[in-house]
Design an enzyme around this catalytic site. Sequence first.
Site, PDB file in Angstrom:
ATOM      1  N   GLU A  17      -3.196  -4.622  -2.954  1.00 56.40           N
ATOM      2  CA  GLU A  17      -3.860  -5.535  -3.991  1.00 56.40           C
ATOM      3  C   GLU A  17      -3.702  -4.959  -5.475  1.00 56.40           C
ATOM      4  O   GLU A  17      -3.349  -5.450  -6.424  1.00 56.40           O
ATOM      5  CB  GLU A  17      -5.275  -5.888  -3.663  1.00 56.40           C
ATOM      6  CG  GLU A  17      -5.278  -6.726  -2.162  1.00 56.40           C
ATOM      7  CD  GLU A  17      -5.557  -5.628  -1.459  1.00 56.40           C
ATOM      8  OE1 GLU A  17      -4.881  -4.728  -1.124  1.00 56.40           O
ATOM      9  OE2 GLU A  17      -6.524  -6.065  -0.439  1.00 56.40           O
ATOM     10  N   ASN A  20       0.783  -1.403   0.034  1.00 60.48           N
ATOM     11  CA  ASN A  20       0.098  -0.036   0.068  1.00 60.48           C
ATOM     12  C   ASN A  20       0.753   1.315  -0.121  1.00 60.48           C
ATOM     13  O   ASN A  20       1.914   1.374   0.760  1.00 60.48           O
ATOM     14  CB  ASN A  20      -0.966  -0.044   1.069  1.00 60.48           C
ATOM     15  CG  ASN A  20      -0.315  -0.167   2.443  1.00 60.48           C
ATOM     16  OD1 ASN A  20       0.648  -0.783   2.641  1.00 60.48           O
ATOM     17  ND2 ASN A  20      -0.873   0.541   3.323  1.00 60.48           N
ATOM     18  N   ILE A  21       0.289   2.146  -0.841  1.00 58.95           N
ATOM     19  CA  ILE A  21       1.008   3.437  -0.811  1.00 58.95           C
ATOM     20  C   ILE A  21       0.280   4.571  -0.698  1.00 58.95           C
ATOM     21  O   ILE A  21      -0.662   4.695  -1.223  1.00 58.95           O
ATOM     22  CB  ILE A  21       1.561   3.674  -2.114  1.00 58.95           C
ATOM     23  CG1 ILE A  21       2.616   2.216  -2.674  1.00 58.95           C
ATOM     24  CG2 ILE A  21       2.505   4.866  -2.588  1.00 58.95           C
ATOM     25  CD1 ILE A  21       3.262   2.462  -4.288  1.00 58.95           C
ATOM     26  N   GLU A  22       0.405   5.351   0.445  1.00 60.20           N
ATOM     27  CA  GLU A  22      -0.520   6.196   0.880  1.00 60.20           C
ATOM     28  C   GLU A  22      -0.190   7.706   0.492  1.00 60.20           C
ATOM     29  O   GLU A  22       1.053   7.897  -0.262  1.00 60.20           O
ATOM     30  CB  GLU A  22      -0.673   6.323   2.365  1.00 60.20           C
ATOM     31  CG  GLU A  22      -1.091   4.905   2.948  1.00 60.20           C
ATOM     32  CD  GLU A  22      -1.438   4.911   4.456  1.00 60.20           C
ATOM     33  OE1 GLU A  22      -0.793   5.725   4.961  1.00 60.20           O
ATOM     34  OE2 GLU A  22      -1.972   3.788   4.736  1.00 60.20           O
ATOM     35  N   CYS A  44     -10.489  -4.448   0.204  1.00 58.56           N
ATOM     36  CA  CYS A  44     -11.395  -3.385   0.329  1.00 58.56           C
ATOM     37  C   CYS A  44     -12.391  -3.685  -1.021  1.00 58.56           C
ATOM     38  O   CYS A  44     -12.109  -4.114  -1.887  1.00 58.56           O
ATOM     39  CB  CYS A  44     -11.003  -2.019   0.513  1.00 58.56           C
ATOM     40  SG  CYS A  44     -10.292  -1.316  -1.178  1.00 58.56           S
ATOM     41  N   CYS A  66      -4.227   0.593  -2.541  1.00 60.15           N
ATOM     42  CA  CYS A  66      -3.952  -0.568  -1.679  1.00 60.15           C
ATOM     43  C   CYS A  66      -2.971  -1.529  -2.440  1.00 60.15           C
ATOM     44  O   CYS A  66      -2.584  -1.669  -3.709  1.00 60.15           O
ATOM     45  CB  CYS A  66      -5.194  -1.341  -1.739  1.00 60.15           C
ATOM     46  SG  CYS A  66      -6.666  -0.617  -0.669  1.00 60.15           S
ATOM     47  N   CYS A 124     -10.704  -3.040  -4.423  1.00 62.55           N
ATOM     48  CA  CYS A 124      -9.909  -3.939  -4.803  1.00 62.55           C
ATOM     49  C   CYS A 124     -10.834  -5.173  -5.375  1.00 62.55           C
ATOM     50  O   CYS A 124     -10.629  -5.770  -6.265  1.00 62.55           O
ATOM     51  CB  CYS A 124      -8.932  -4.405  -3.701  1.00 62.55           C
ATOM     52  SG  CYS A 124      -7.735  -3.029  -3.408  1.00 62.55           S
TER      53      CYS A 124
HETATM   54  N1  THU Z   1      -5.329  -1.068   2.365  1.00 59.62           N
HETATM   55  C1  THU Z   1      -4.938  -2.131   1.407  1.00 59.62           C
HETATM   56  O1  THU Z   1      -3.472  -1.932   1.156  1.00 59.62           O
HETATM   57  N2  THU Z   1      -5.730  -3.023   1.239  1.00 59.62           N
HETATM   58  C2  THU Z   1      -6.911  -3.236   1.457  1.00 59.62           C
HETATM   59  O2  THU Z   1      -7.532  -4.130   1.059  1.00 59.62           O
HETATM   60  C3  THU Z   1      -7.378  -2.267   2.556  1.00 59.62           C
HETATM   61  C4  THU Z   1      -6.651  -1.200   2.888  1.00 59.62           C
HETATM   62  C5  THU Z   1      -4.463  -0.110   2.748  1.00 59.62           C
HETATM   63  C6  THU Z   1      -4.996   1.034   2.408  1.00 59.62           C
HETATM   64  C7  THU Z   1      -4.252   2.137   3.472  1.00 59.62           C
HETATM   65  O3  THU Z   1      -3.122   2.357   3.117  1.00 59.62           O
HETATM   66  C8  THU Z   1      -4.550   1.231   4.774  1.00 59.62           C
HETATM   67  O4  THU Z   1      -4.639   0.069   4.382  1.00 59.62           O
HETATM   68  C9  THU Z   1      -5.547   1.616   5.643  1.00 59.62           C
HETATM   69  O5  THU Z   1      -6.531   1.497   5.208  1.00 59.62           O
END
Ligand code: THU
Length: 126
Positions: free
Chosen positions: A55, A42-44, A90, A53, A93
């Site tokens: 995935e 995940n890259i915010e 989520c 996300c 995804c």
């Molecule tokens: N996140 C994912 O990488 N995959 C998911 O299926 C759910 C959420 C990440 C997004 C964000 O960076 C962090 O988790 C919190 O929601």
Amino acid sequence: MTDLSLLTLAIEAMEKSYSPYSGCKVGAALLTKSGKIYTGTNIENAAFSPTVCAERVAFFKAISEGETELSAIAVVGGKGGKVDGIFAPCGVCRQVMMEFCHPETFEIILAVSTEHYEIITLKELL
Ligand code: THU
């Protein structure tokens, strides 16, 4: 490639997570039918919507390389990188998975802990 080794690659991918806002590190490892693996994390972003996300990073890496035959994805995550429960994909995804995968055959491997995991189909996840 065993389910466990795919999961191990997902756990390793968590280390690259850029998640200063949520503190949640997520890793994914996507297996193609030809046996190739694409990992993602995940890259915010300070602005919420550009966050991607793990995935989807794995999916878009594969799709952009011309891989459209996909068989399974392992997903693992946790606060501070500590895996102590499933990190279910989520809605966005799941929508991306539906675009490229057969719901009855595509498998999602979810870690319950670092030692235990469960496997469900995309249909079951939905
Ligand atoms: N996140 C994912 O990488 N995959 C998911 O299926 C759910 C959420 C990440 C997004 C964000 O960076 C962090 O988790 C919190 O929601």
